[in-house]
Design an enzyme around this catalytic site. Structure first.
Site, PDB file in Angstrom:
ATOM      1  N   ALA A   9      42.706  44.044  31.792  1.00 50.88           N
ATOM      2  CA  ALA A   9      43.415  43.493  30.628  1.00 50.88           C
ATOM      3  C   ALA A   9      42.538  42.494  29.867  1.00 50.88           C
ATOM      4  CB  ALA A   9      44.720  42.826  31.071  1.00 50.88           C
ATOM      5  N   GLY A  10      41.300  42.352  30.287  1.00 47.78           N
ATOM      6  CA  GLY A  10      40.372  41.452  29.580  1.00 47.78           C
ATOM      7  C   GLY A  10      39.616  42.207  28.489  1.00 47.78           C
ATOM      8  N   GLY A  13      36.960  45.178  30.027  1.00 45.79           N
ATOM      9  CA  GLY A  13      37.781  46.039  30.884  1.00 45.79           C
ATOM     10  C   GLY A  13      38.776  46.869  30.082  1.00 45.79           C
ATOM     11  N   THR A  92      37.321  34.086  42.658  1.00 44.06           N
ATOM     12  CA  THR A  92      37.336  35.424  42.045  1.00 44.06           C
ATOM     13  C   THR A  92      35.959  36.087  42.103  1.00 44.06           C
ATOM     14  OG1 THR A  92      39.178  34.902  40.587  1.00 44.06           O
ATOM     15  CG2 THR A  92      37.700  36.658  39.862  1.00 44.06           C
ATOM     16  N   GLU A 118      22.679  37.378  33.356  1.00 51.11           N
ATOM     17  CA  GLU A 118      22.462  35.950  33.622  1.00 51.11           C
ATOM     18  C   GLU A 118      22.006  35.683  35.054  1.00 51.11           C
ATOM     19  OE1 GLU A 118      25.197  33.136  32.077  1.00 51.11           O
ATOM     20  OE2 GLU A 118      25.449  34.230  30.205  1.00 51.11           O
ATOM     21  N   TYR A 141      28.589  29.703  36.914  1.00 49.07           N
ATOM     22  CA  TYR A 141      29.048  31.078  36.648  1.00 49.07           C
ATOM     23  C   TYR A 141      28.021  32.090  37.151  1.00 49.07           C
ATOM     24  CZ  TYR A 141      29.373  35.436  34.014  1.00 49.07           C
ATOM     25  OH  TYR A 141      29.382  36.770  33.667  1.00 49.07           O
ATOM     26  N   LYS A 180      34.016  32.586  23.384  1.00 47.53           N
ATOM     27  CA  LYS A 180      32.620  33.006  23.398  1.00 47.53           C
ATOM     28  C   LYS A 180      32.062  32.892  21.982  1.00 47.53           C
ATOM     29  CE  LYS A 180      33.348  34.066  27.696  1.00 47.53           C
ATOM     30  NZ  LYS A 180      34.005  35.259  28.168  1.00 47.53           N
ATOM     31  N   PRO A 196      30.402  24.850  16.188  1.00 52.54           N
ATOM     32  CA  PRO A 196      29.594  23.939  17.012  1.00 52.54           C
ATOM     33  C   PRO A 196      28.398  24.647  17.656  1.00 52.54           C
ATOM     34  CG  PRO A 196      31.616  24.564  18.184  1.00 52.54           C
ATOM     35  CD  PRO A 196      31.643  25.285  16.871  1.00 52.54           C
ATOM     36  N   HIS A 267      21.255  24.868  29.868  1.00 59.87           N
ATOM     37  CA  HIS A 267      21.323  26.022  28.953  1.00 59.87           C
ATOM     38  C   HIS A 267      20.130  26.978  29.092  1.00 59.87           C
ATOM     39  CE1 HIS A 267      22.662  27.082  24.567  1.00 59.87           C
ATOM     40  NE2 HIS A 267      22.623  28.137  25.363  1.00 59.87           N
TER      41      HIS A 267
HETATM   42  P1  NAD Z   1      37.210  38.431  30.225  1.00 57.90           P
HETATM   43  O1  NAD Z   1      37.137  36.981  30.571  1.00 57.90           O
HETATM   44  O2  NAD Z   1      37.551  38.860  28.845  1.00 57.90           O
HETATM   45  O3  NAD Z   1      38.274  39.147  31.183  1.00 57.90           O
HETATM   46  C1  NAD Z   1      38.330  38.917  32.563  1.00 57.90           C
HETATM   47  C2  NAD Z   1      39.589  39.611  33.077  1.00 57.90           C
HETATM   48  O4  NAD Z   1      39.665  39.430  34.507  1.00 57.90           O
HETATM   49  C3  NAD Z   1      40.896  39.022  32.512  1.00 57.90           C
HETATM   50  O5  NAD Z   1      41.776  40.059  32.137  1.00 57.90           O
HETATM   51  C4  NAD Z   1      41.457  38.197  33.667  1.00 57.90           C
HETATM   52  O6  NAD Z   1      42.875  38.084  33.635  1.00 57.90           O
HETATM   53  C5  NAD Z   1      40.986  39.016  34.857  1.00 57.90           C
HETATM   54  N1  NAD Z   1      40.877  38.245  36.110  1.00 57.90           N
HETATM   55  C6  NAD Z   1      40.280  37.030  36.283  1.00 57.90           C
HETATM   56  N2  NAD Z   1      40.381  36.663  37.571  1.00 57.90           N
HETATM   57  C7  NAD Z   1      41.050  37.677  38.233  1.00 57.90           C
HETATM   58  C8  NAD Z   1      41.433  37.885  39.565  1.00 57.90           C
HETATM   59  N3  NAD Z   1      41.176  36.978  40.513  1.00 57.90           N
HETATM   60  N4  NAD Z   1      42.075  39.023  39.882  1.00 57.90           N
HETATM   61  C9  NAD Z   1      42.370  39.947  38.935  1.00 57.90           C
HETATM   62  N5  NAD Z   1      42.028  39.802  37.636  1.00 57.90           N
HETATM   63  C10 NAD Z   1      41.375  38.671  37.296  1.00 57.90           C
HETATM   64  O7  NAD Z   1      35.839  39.048  30.711  1.00 57.90           O
HETATM   65  P2  NAD Z   1      34.818  40.080  30.013  1.00 57.90           P
HETATM   66  O8  NAD Z   1      34.001  39.346  29.036  1.00 57.90           O
HETATM   67  O9  NAD Z   1      35.560  41.292  29.632  1.00 57.90           O
HETATM   68  O10 NAD Z   1      33.871  40.386  31.276  1.00 57.90           O
HETATM   69  C11 NAD Z   1      34.219  41.416  32.202  1.00 57.90           C
HETATM   70  C12 NAD Z   1      33.126  41.501  33.258  1.00 57.90           C
HETATM   71  O11 NAD Z   1      31.877  41.789  32.632  1.00 57.90           O
HETATM   72  C13 NAD Z   1      32.905  40.199  34.035  1.00 57.90           C
HETATM   73  O12 NAD Z   1      32.654  40.530  35.379  1.00 57.90           O
HETATM   74  C14 NAD Z   1      31.668  39.582  33.404  1.00 57.90           C
HETATM   75  O13 NAD Z   1      30.962  38.803  34.347  1.00 57.90           O
HETATM   76  C15 NAD Z   1      30.901  40.829  33.023  1.00 57.90           C
HETATM   77  N6  NAD Z   1      29.991  40.683  31.861  1.00 57.90           N
HETATM   78  C16 NAD Z   1      30.455  40.163  30.682  1.00 57.90           C
HETATM   79  C17 NAD Z   1      29.592  40.093  29.584  1.00 57.90           C
HETATM   80  C18 NAD Z   1      30.039  39.510  28.246  1.00 57.90           C
HETATM   81  O14 NAD Z   1      29.183  39.244  27.405  1.00 57.90           O
HETATM   82  N7  NAD Z   1      31.331  39.327  28.008  1.00 57.90           N
HETATM   83  C19 NAD Z   1      28.270  40.541  29.697  1.00 57.90           C
HETATM   84  C20 NAD Z   1      27.835  41.051  30.926  1.00 57.90           C
HETATM   85  C21 NAD Z   1      28.709  41.130  31.996  1.00 57.90           C
HETATM   86  O1  DAU Z   2      24.558  37.489  29.097  1.00 56.37           O
HETATM   87  C1  DAU Z   2      25.794  37.976  29.577  1.00 56.37           C
HETATM   88  C2  DAU Z   2      26.787  36.847  29.564  1.00 56.37           C
HETATM   89  O2  DAU Z   2      27.082  36.605  28.190  1.00 56.37           O
HETATM   90  C3  DAU Z   2      28.066  37.143  30.350  1.00 56.37           C
HETATM   91  O3  DAU Z   2      27.749  37.266  31.716  1.00 56.37           O
HETATM   92  C4  DAU Z   2      29.082  36.011  30.151  1.00 56.37           C
HETATM   93  O4  DAU Z   2      30.304  36.362  30.790  1.00 56.37           O
HETATM   94  C5  DAU Z   2      29.310  35.824  28.664  1.00 56.37           C
HETATM   95  O5  DAU Z   2      30.189  34.739  28.470  1.00 56.37           O
HETATM   96  C6  DAU Z   2      27.995  35.581  27.940  1.00 56.37           C
HETATM   97  O6  DAU Z   2      27.419  34.310  28.343  1.00 56.37           O
HETATM   98  P1  DAU Z   2      26.730  33.309  27.273  1.00 56.37           P
HETATM   99  O7  DAU Z   2      26.755  31.951  27.826  1.00 56.37           O
HETATM  100  O8  DAU Z   2      25.429  33.863  26.800  1.00 56.37           O
HETATM  101  O9  DAU Z   2      27.796  33.493  26.068  1.00 56.37           O
HETATM  102  P2  DAU Z   2      28.476  32.440  25.092  1.00 56.37           P
HETATM  103  O10 DAU Z   2      29.207  33.237  24.065  1.00 56.37           O
HETATM  104  O11 DAU Z   2      29.237  31.398  25.825  1.00 56.37           O
HETATM  105  O12 DAU Z   2      27.233  31.752  24.408  1.00 56.37           O
HETATM  106  C7  DAU Z   2      26.268  32.518  23.702  1.00 56.37           C
HETATM  107  C8  DAU Z   2      25.216  31.558  23.160  1.00 56.37           C
HETATM  108  O13 DAU Z   2      25.831  30.732  22.154  1.00 56.37           O
HETATM  109  C9  DAU Z   2      24.680  30.587  24.195  1.00 56.37           C
HETATM  110  O14 DAU Z   2      23.301  30.344  23.934  1.00 56.37           O
HETATM  111  C10 DAU Z   2      25.475  29.323  23.979  1.00 56.37           C
HETATM  112  C11 DAU Z   2      25.744  29.336  22.473  1.00 56.37           C
HETATM  113  N1  DAU Z   2      27.006  28.700  22.055  1.00 56.37           N
HETATM  114  C12 DAU Z   2      28.159  29.103  22.657  1.00 56.37           C
HETATM  115  C13 DAU Z   2      29.365  28.514  22.299  1.00 56.37           C
HETATM  116  C14 DAU Z   2      30.654  28.944  22.987  1.00 56.37           C
HETATM  117  C15 DAU Z   2      27.003  27.737  21.065  1.00 56.37           C
HETATM  118  O15 DAU Z   2      25.952  27.397  20.494  1.00 56.37           O
HETATM  119  N2  DAU Z   2      28.185  27.149  20.719  1.00 56.37           N
HETATM  120  C16 DAU Z   2      29.371  27.488  21.311  1.00 56.37           C
HETATM  121  O16 DAU Z   2      30.425  26.893  20.965  1.00 56.37           O
END
Ligand code: NAD
Ligand code: DAU
Length: 331
Positions: A9-10, A13, A92, A118, A141, A180, A196, A267
């Site tokens: 539901a994220g 996913g 988690t 990461e 994280y 994000k 920001p 960072h």
């Molecule tokens: P998200 O934060 O949008 O969604 C996470 C989902 O997991 C939510 O629906 C939340 O309710 C669920 N969740 C959290 N804890 C849980 C638990 N204990 N049991 C069951 N459900 C739970 O995340 P996303 O950005 O869609 O990321 C999904 C996956 O991809 C993560 O594992 C993340 O590390 C990985 N990932 C994300 C990115 C990115 O840029 N967003 C990049 C690379 C990898």
């Molecule tokens: O690289 C994959 C990862 O990307 C995933 O594993 C994480 O779940 C996902 O959140 C993301 O991590 P980042 O830290 O790279 O993403 P975020 O969107 O938080 O930040 C992206 C860049 O922008 C980072 O250099 C920090 C900067 N930033 C972020 C925020 C939220 C800002 O400058 N200002 C902000 O307010």
């Protein structure tokens, strides 16, 4: 195939669930519905949504009954939140993965664990991380994600489970929670709120459109080898400054909204993935240019105000936003 999608539901996913359903698979979702989980993300996808925790073996056993595979998206995913509450990510991102590995061990089903670039830590200009590189996570994280990865490898070697993982780069697209960078800046710009930008804004991320990321995870599910990691990168590196400029252009917001604020602790400067292995073994490549993916994303946030306004007006979101940004924006 019957597939349990955890964290379905994220953001990523829910796109993955829709992709599998469209391809004819039978899908069950297990999601704890934390602040980041949103049943609305699954609108239009006829799936059973079971509310439960991946760290709860009974919930996993019940939801996973009859499934051939689990694809795990469930995680605490925001670096800034993990800095505010480093303990909150472990249950988690580590124990939850262990519980899913136990499911794979007991049932013989396949586990595809979704991890992140990461875990490699940051890189100097020019280099790119390969799957065999050492893990050097910088944040609570990414350290918890690295621990999950290592458990996957340990279970394959020790118990012979059928498990593998993917490491994706910065993913963007519709339905991403507005904490994000891209969804936060797009929605703030649409509302005339400050953007920001941490530090000098010259940090580099490798941008991957969500549908391309999901296509790579599906290839790993169907064709990946147990015990392997697969890098899924967008091959599209950009500085945060450029992303910010694109947001201003797309929304017509004033450049005066951009505020340089105190940097994120620890960072990471730059991530970059070598994606040769996924290209060769999984026959996968990202197909969406940043121009196209960004245009689709910006249009979605412009046209789906009710989705993000409901989130941004909630008490939980406001409390998080104030903790994260109020002091920074005063300075
Ligand atoms: P998200 O934060 O949008 O969604 C996470 C989902 O997991 C939510 O629906 C939340 O309710 C669920 N969740 C959290 N804890 C849980 C638990 N204990 N049991 C069951 N459900 C739970 O995340 P996303 O950005 O869609 O990321 C999904 C996956 O991809 C993560 O594992 C993340 O590390 C990985 N990932 C994300 C990115 C990115 O840029 N967003 C990049 C690379 C990898
Ligand atoms: O690289 C994959 C990862 O990307 C995933 O594993 C994480 O779940 C996902 O959140 C993301 O991590 P980042 O830290 O790279 O993403 P975020 O969107 O938080 O930040 C992206 C860049 O922008 C980072 O250099 C920090 C900067 N930033 C972020 C925020 C939220 C800002 O400058 N200002 C902000 O307010």
């Amino acid at each position: 195939m019957r597939v349990l999608v955890t964290g379905g539901a994220g953001f990523i996913g829910s796109h993955f669930v829709k992709r599998l359903v469209a391809g004819g698979d039978d899908v069950v979702v297990l999601d704890k519905l934390t602040y980041a989980g949103n049943p609305e993300n699954l609108e239009g996808a006829p799936v059973d949504l079971v509310v439960g925790d991946i760290a709860d073996p009974d919930a996993v056993a019940a939801a996973g009954r009859g499934c051939d595979a689990v694809v795990n998206f469930a995680a605490e995913t925001h670096v800034d939140r993990s800095i505010l509450g480093p303990r909150d990510v472990v249950e988690t991102n580590v124990t939850g993965v262990l519980t899913l590995l136990e499911w794979a061990r007991e049932t013989g089903g396949r586990l595809v664990h979704v991890s992140t670039d990461e875990v490699y830590g940051d890189l100097e200009a020019g280099g790119a991380s390969r799957e065999s590189d050492p893990l050097r996570p910088s944040s609570p994280y990414s350290a918890s994600k690295a621990a999950g990865d290592l458990q996957v490898f340990a279970y394959v070697r020790t118990y012979g489970v059928d498990a593998l993982l993917t490491r994706g780069s910065n993913t963007y697209g519709p339905n991403q929670y507005p904490e994000k960078l891209l969804p936060l800046f797009l929605t703030n710009a649409l509302d005339g709120e400050p953007l920001p930008m941490y530090g000098d804004g010259r940090q580099v991320r490798d941008w991957l459109f969500v549908e391309d990321h999901c296509a790579g995870i599906e290839r790993a599910l169907r064709a990946g080898r147990a015990g392997e990691a697969y890098n899924l990168g967008g091959d599209d590196e950009r500085e945060n400054r450029e992303i910010t400029e694109r947001v201003l252009e797309a929304t017509g917001a004033s450049p005066d909204l951009v505020r340089r604020v105190t940097d994120r602790a620890g960072h990471d400067r730059r991530y970059s993935l070598d994606t040769t292995k996924a290209r060769v073994e999984l026959d996968w490549a990202p197909m969406t240019s940043f121009d196209e993916g960004f245009a689709r994303t910006a249009a979605w946030y412009r046209d789906n105000r009710s989705w993000w306004e409901a989130i941004k007006s909630s008490e939980g979101y406001r409390a998080y936003y104030d903790t994260q940004y109020a002091e920074r924006l005063k300075a």
